[in-house]
Design a protein around this motif. Structure first.
Motif, PDB file in Angstrom:
ATOM      1  N   ALA A 166     -10.823   9.775 -68.510  1.00 33.62           N
ATOM      2  CA  ALA A 166     -12.223  10.114 -68.775  1.00 33.62           C
ATOM      3  C   ALA A 166     -12.866   9.153 -69.767  1.00 33.62           C
ATOM      4  CB  ALA A 166     -12.311  11.545 -69.308  1.00 33.62           C
ATOM      5  N   GLY A 167     -14.047   8.648 -69.398  1.00 31.31           N
ATOM      6  CA  GLY A 167     -14.806   7.778 -70.278  1.00 31.31           C
ATOM      7  C   GLY A 167     -14.347   6.341 -70.303  1.00 31.31           C
ATOM      8  N   ASP A 171     -13.099   5.229 -64.648  1.00 32.12           N
ATOM      9  CA  ASP A 171     -13.884   6.447 -64.467  1.00 32.12           C
ATOM     10  C   ASP A 171     -15.365   6.113 -64.328  1.00 32.12           C
ATOM     11  OD1 ASP A 171     -14.555   9.226 -64.455  1.00 32.12           O
ATOM     12  OD2 ASP A 171     -14.981   9.116 -66.603  1.00 32.12           O
ATOM     13  N   GLU A 172     -15.865   5.209 -65.134  1.00 32.98           N
ATOM     14  CA  GLU A 172     -17.283   4.847 -65.085  1.00 32.98           C
ATOM     15  C   GLU A 172     -17.617   4.083 -63.809  1.00 32.98           C
ATOM     16  OE1 GLU A 172     -18.355   2.846 -68.662  1.00 32.98           O
ATOM     17  OE2 GLU A 172     -18.354   4.694 -69.861  1.00 32.98           O
ATOM     18  N   ILE A 397     -19.005  10.527 -71.677  1.00 35.95           N
ATOM     19  CA  ILE A 397     -18.625  10.793 -70.288  1.00 35.95           C
ATOM     20  C   ILE A 397     -19.891  11.032 -69.473  1.00 35.95           C
ATOM     21  CG2 ILE A 397     -16.366  11.749 -70.881  1.00 35.95           C
ATOM     22  CD1 ILE A 397     -17.583  14.553 -70.390  1.00 35.95           C
ATOM     23  N   ASP A 421     -12.052  12.417 -62.887  1.00 35.41           N
ATOM     24  CA  ASP A 421     -11.108  11.696 -63.733  1.00 35.41           C
ATOM     25  C   ASP A 421      -9.689  12.181 -63.499  1.00 35.41           C
ATOM     26  OD1 ASP A 421     -10.392  13.573 -66.514  1.00 35.41           O
ATOM     27  OD2 ASP A 421     -11.924  14.235 -65.112  1.00 35.41           O
ATOM     28  N   SER A 465     -16.597  14.699 -65.114  1.00 36.17           N
ATOM     29  CA  SER A 465     -15.626  13.896 -65.849  1.00 36.17           C
ATOM     30  C   SER A 465     -14.918  14.778 -66.876  1.00 36.17           C
ATOM     31  CB  SER A 465     -16.310  12.722 -66.551  1.00 36.17           C
ATOM     32  OG  SER A 465     -15.350  11.867 -67.146  1.00 36.17           O
ATOM     33  N   ALA A 466     -13.795  14.275 -67.394  1.00 34.28           N
ATOM     34  CA  ALA A 466     -12.986  14.954 -68.411  1.00 34.28           C
ATOM     35  C   ALA A 466     -12.473  16.308 -67.941  1.00 34.28           C
ATOM     36  CB  ALA A 466     -13.770  15.104 -69.718  1.00 34.28           C
TER      37      ALA A 466
END
Length: 770
Positions: A166-167, A171-172, A397, A421, A465-466
């Motif tokens: 995550a982050g 992920d992005e 995130i 994620d 996300s996360a």
């Protein structure tokens, strides 16, 4: 001559159908602007009937003779007869088309009228609109557009990366891709939410687990970590506690070996966070978890990632949304463990067991490790030491959203979501759900844009996300819009880990969705093969909605009906979930993987479409009456013990009766309502939507007790907690906290009573007495 509007309401195969209305045209040639007829040569100056220039011209007509008057009467009679025949033939033809809607083909050509309110003195103009899509036809359009090839292509996005933490960059990049795809699918609105959260991640040096004894030590440095573990060192005697459930700890409680111990538990049954909470309550200073070979095949050298937060969302902003570095008071979640936690391989666990000589473990606790020991003997000095070197970081995130807006109630929506994620490749954990999300967004958009479907309510597609840290992205979104979401979002469909096997089907859902799920699943061919002879699908396939499920905060925190479902193998876990080996190649070992993904996608899509298609929300609000009755039957066993304390269960039972009467009243109101009346329809749907939300206890703070649902929440306010306290009256009466019991009875009673009042609707209709 004008014909009155006619309303057609019909039903297909016993299921609610769409309603439409139509007007009978005046002429068959399509020109209904006027009727032209000359009565005689004398009338040529008068112009065409019905086209008088003004009132004065009409009044200036010469006086007619008796002969002309006779012709006028005959012509008027003929005109009426012709109009009647045209109307009859038009009506008969339309009713024959309606019959085609009822024969199962779903081929309907009826066009809705332009307006419900037409001035009787004006000529009605037909405004062209798209034809009504009845449910069988809509279902057919959707199912035919699903593509196994696209699902395979979308899953392949996970094939070339080791991690989507995550982050982080991977992920992005995936978030940007999903955002672009939503735009490509021509969704009505595409946007993202940014959240700034605190995460605990792996430190610069690996965590370490050591067995210390007089002759030296055995050490292991796992390549994984457990988020939100307490940092630093912890040491204690090793004690094996099976799956780490409450009943497992209770078996050892009388031995006095748990205090200051490091407990060893195997994965499964409950979440790691729940195991850690149970260990902390028992007095342990550390927890080691491994995947037992009897449950997880071929994973002897693997250790899973995990998190130890007994809750969802960012544990350092409990009850608050993590938007834009907003300043919050220095508070943290009560669900943080404050003990050291680490996961290890089953090989490492086997080496620990080989050094523990305090006696064998109970037979039912034996797994796939050859030697299963309960603890070290009291004579030796063997201890286990954990060194945790995790670090806290601030991360941004992104949650990605796309929406198809409804045509009648765009401010009411069903949300379809999937975690993006993963700590490892995450093919099963996040890849399957993300592939299904993209397929659903594309296909439902095509059904709307190309096939002419006009959903009454909106559909939102969400990529979170996360999720690995405890549904952080989803929970922060819920917290950020908590003031409005419960009144707008009426269902959440979770796509995570939808294919973990192929032998069985499982469902975790709000009772309000049981009926819809059962009907939908039995209508999907591949799923029906799995169900076979099952009549009670939700009874046979239902498993509790757990803390580790992303649907859980929607239900327990926000009071939004939620569902997770999928394929799995009963009694055998998917071996690689949450590990570095959760790859596409390992996932493809599941037979008919892509067919199963398509079937799960079809179920999710049909549930969403049905919830946006029908006039009445397809939510079974009566199911909670059954759930309350089940608890009442369990509570009745302790009626005498409660009365011995000078208390009574009667008020709680009366509240359940009020809820039953309120449900009966809502059912009658729906049956007697005019389904063409949009205002009335919306009011009734609002009452249905309130049912789930009103089981959130209003007497608790969302900051202190975020999971307030009395059926699915966590805390002393739940009906399950009340039942456990009542059970102590028979098993351990001296340990019962009577004041807590009084509070539990009061909270449960008034929460149920409040839910009953909310269903009734207007304040003057509520039953203000027990």
């Amino acid at each position: 001559k004008r014909f009155p509007h006619m309303t057609l309401s019909t039903q297909f195969g016993g299921e609610p159908m769409s309603y439409t209305r139509f007007s009978i045209a005046r002429q068959t040639d399509g020109d209904n602007s006027h009727v032209e007829m000359k009565l005689s040569a004398d009338d040529e100056e008068g112009g065409e009937m019905g086209r008088q220039e003004n009132l004065h011209t009409a009044m200036g007509q010469p006086r007619r003779t008796g002969k002309n008057l006779c012709f006028l009467v005959i012509a008027a009679v003929l005109l009426v007869l012709i109009g009647f025949l045209i109307g009859y033939l038009s009506y008969r033809g339309r009713m024959q088309m309606t019959g085609k809607c009822l024969d199962g083909s779903g081929r309907c050509e009826i066009t809705p009228a332009a307006s419900y309110l037409t001035d009787a003195d004006e000529m009605e103009e037909e405004i062209p609109e798209s034809r009504v899509l009845y449910w069988p036809e809509l279902k057919d359009f959707f199912s035919k557009r699903l593509s196994v090839r696209r699902l395979e292509d979308n899953l392949r996005l996970r094939a070339n990366s080791r991690s989507f933490e995550a982050g982080q960059t991977e992920d992005e990049i995936l978030a940007t891709y999903i955002h672009d795809q939503f735009n490509k699918f021509l969704l009505d609105k595409v946007w993202n939410d940014e959240h700034y959260i605190k995460l605990q991640v792996r430190g610069s040096s690996s965590n370490e687990v050591s067995l210390l004894e007089d002759g030296g030590s055995i050490s292991e440095t796992p390549d994984v970590y457990v988020a939100y573990s307490k940092n630093g060192s912890a040491s204690g005697k090793p004690v094996y506690v099976n799956y780490g459930q409450k009943e497992d700890f209770q078996q050892l409680q009388n031995l006095g070996v748990l205090n200051e111990s490091v407990v060893i538990v195997r994965a499964g049954k409950i979440t790691l966070a729940e195991k850690v909470a149970n260990a902390k309550e028992a007095g342990a200073v550390g927890v080691l978890m491994y995947m037992d070979p009897s449950d997880y095949k071929g994973t002897n050298q693997l250790a899973p990632f995990g998190h130890a937060h007994l809750g969802t969302g960012d544990p350092y902003t409990p009850g608050f949304p993590s938007f834009n570095h907003t300043q919050f008071p220095p508070v943290k979640s009560s669900g943080l463990p404050e003990i050291a936690v680490q996961t290890i391989s089953s090989d490492a666990a086997s080496r620990l067991f080989s050094k523990m000589d305090g006696g064998p473990c109970p037979a039912e606790w034996k797994g796939g490790i050859i030697r299963c020991a309960l603890m070290s003997s009291s004579r030796d000095n063997k201890t286990v030491q954990l060194k945790v070197n995790n670090v806290m970081v601030d991360r941004k995130i992104l949650n990605i959203f796309g929406a198809i807006k409804g045509f009648e109630e765009p401010d009411r929506y069903v949300v379809i979501g999937a975690q993006r994620d993963s700590w490892g490749p995450g093919a099963a954990k996040a890849g399957v759900g993300t592939a299904m999300l993209l397929e659903l967004a594309q296909v439902i958009s095509e059904v709307v844009k190309m096939d002419g479907y006009k959903p009454k309510r909106s559909i939102i597609f969400a990529s979170w996300s996360a999720g690995e840290y405890g549904a952080v992205g989803a929970t922060e979104w819920l917290e950020g819009y908590s003031a409005t979401l419960h009144a707008k979002a009426f269902t959440y469909i979770n796509l995570d880990a939808a294919v973990l096997g192929w032998k069985n089907v499982k469902i975790s859902a709000s009772p309000m969705l049981y009926s819809l799920l059962e009907r939908t699943m039995k209508g999907v061919r591949l799923v029906a093969l799995f169900l076979g002879y099952l009549d009670q699908l939700t009874v046979s396939c239902s498993v509790p909605l757990g803390l580790g499920d992303a649907a859980f905060p929607f239900l327990a925190y926000s009071g939004i009906p939620a569902v997770s479902f999928g394929f799995y193998d009963r009694g055998e876990e998917y071996s690689f979930l949450g590990t570095t080996q959760d790859t596409v190649e390992n996932l493809k070992k599941i037979p008919r993987l892509y067919d199963l993904m398509r079937a799960a996608t079809e179920v999710a899509g049909l549930v969403a479409l049905r919830l946006t298609h029908d006039h009445e929300l397809f939510l079974d609000f009566e199911r909670y009456s059954d759930e309350l009755l089940t608890f009442q039957e369990k509570f009745l066993e302790y009626d005498r013990e409660v009365k011995d304390l000078g208390l009574t269960l009667d008020w709680l039972f009366f509240a359940r009766g009020d809820f039953q009467r309120a449900v009966d009243g809502l059912r009658r109101d729906i049956a007697q309502s005019d389904r063409e009346n949009k205002v009335m329809r919306r009011a009734l749907n609002d009452r249905i939507m309130k049912v789930e939300y009103d089981f959130l206890s209003p007497y608790l703070s969302p900051k202190d007790t975020p999971l307030r649902h009395i059926f699915f929440g966590k805390g002393s306010h739940t009906l399950q907690s009340l039942l456990e306290n009542l059970q102590l009256l028979k098993n351990s009466k001296n340990s019962v906290n009577v004041n807590l019991l009084k509070e539990q009875l009061a909270l449960a009673t008034w929460t149920i009573k409040g839910a009953a009042n909310a269903i009734v609707g207007d304040i003057w209709d509520t039953d203000n007495e027990f």
